[in-house]
Design a protein around this motif. Structure first.
Motif, PDB file in Angstrom:
ATOM      1  N   ARG A 198       1.092  -1.268   0.013  1.00  0.00           N
ATOM      2  CA  ARG A 198      -0.001  -0.045  -0.209  1.00  0.00           C
ATOM      3  C   ARG A 198       0.622   1.385   0.181  1.00  0.00           C
ATOM      4  N   LEU A 199       1.878   1.253   0.934  1.00  0.00           N
ATOM      5  CA  LEU A 199       3.092   2.219   0.550  1.00  0.00           C
ATOM      6  C   LEU A 199       3.705   2.559  -0.462  1.00  0.00           C
ATOM      7  N   ALA A 200       4.063   1.299  -1.535  1.00  0.00           N
ATOM      8  CA  ALA A 200       4.597   1.618  -2.541  1.00  0.00           C
ATOM      9  C   ALA A 200       3.369   2.473  -3.540  1.00  0.00           C
ATOM     10  N   HIS A 201       2.599   1.504  -3.389  1.00  0.00           N
ATOM     11  CA  HIS A 201       1.258   2.286  -4.636  1.00  0.00           C
ATOM     12  C   HIS A 201       1.552   3.492  -4.588  1.00  0.00           C
ATOM     13  N   PHE A 202       1.095   4.436  -2.874  1.00  0.00           N
ATOM     14  CA  PHE A 202       0.509   5.392  -2.225  1.00  0.00           C
ATOM     15  C   PHE A 202       2.014   6.757  -2.817  1.00  0.00           C
TER      16      PHE A 202
END
Length: 217
Positions: free
Chosen positions: A203-207
């Protein structure tokens, strides 16, 4: 007082309800629930609960783990409720003020993934350079970041030599993701845990990828 309690529980109907009932027996009121990860018949949930003044948080652990198959990963004080939709608001805020985008990102990310603090760092010939920090980030210099450049989002080993001793003493869990290019990264931390799950890192990478496009990083 409000606390964030992370629990692992069997991913079966009624289990979360049983946990809620058990927490209710110690006077805890569940304010919000977020499913962090599911798989292999196990769910990992974050619950924000409110308990009466004077009640010890240890009571939350005892109550939750009284339900068969439930394990508590961590309990820590928490202000507010979980807001799993704030990513869009933060992207809009960054897009409106791109000159301050990195500062807005560092300040806003901890609220999204429930971390203690965040910093944006960049790899330079002289070492790592801190580009932005959240207000809660420690002022300890971090010039040696051997994991930069970073090709993909990852959970960092909390016992590596580059980590300041004060971070280790607090049991700080760390995760990082590239921010547009391998030489620039977003580092997030949870003093005292819990550890970052694979779904949270994804989720962090996507954001971070979305923000990098907005900032043209």
């Amino acid at each position: 007082m409000s606390f964030l309690i992370r629990v692992q529980l069997p991913d079966t109907p009624g289990t979360l309800g049983a946990v809620a009932t058990a927490l209710g027996t110690v006077g805890a009121d569940i304010l919000s629930v977020d499913v962090v990860e599911r798989g292999g018949g196990i769910a990992v949930d974050d619950l924000v609960v409110e308990i009466p003044s004077g009640r010890l948080p240890d009571a939350l652990i005892t109550a939750a783990e009284s339900v068969d198959g439930v394990e508590v990963d961590a309990v820590r004080p928490y202000a507010g409720v979980l807001d799993t939709h704030r990513e869009l608001e933060l992207v809009e805020e960054i897009a409106a003020k791109p000159a301050s985008g990195l500062e807005i990102l560092a300040e806003g990310v901890p609220r999204i993934i429930r971390a203690g603090w965040a910093v944006v760092v960049e790899h330079a010939e002289s070492g790592a350079v801190r580009l932005a920090s959240s207000n809660a980030a420690p002022e300890t210099p971090i010039t040696d970041l051997p994991w930069l450049p970073l090709e993909r989002a990852t959970i960092l080993d909390a016992e590596e030599a580059w980590i300041p001793e004060t971070w280790k003493e607090l049991g700080t869990e760390l995760a990082a993701t590239p921010l547009g290019k391998p030489g620039k990264a977003l580092l997030v931390a949870r003093p005292g845990g819990p550890n970052f799950r694979a779904a949270e890192v994804a989720r962090l990478a996507h954001f971070a990828g979305i923000v990098a496009v907005v900032l043209d990083s």
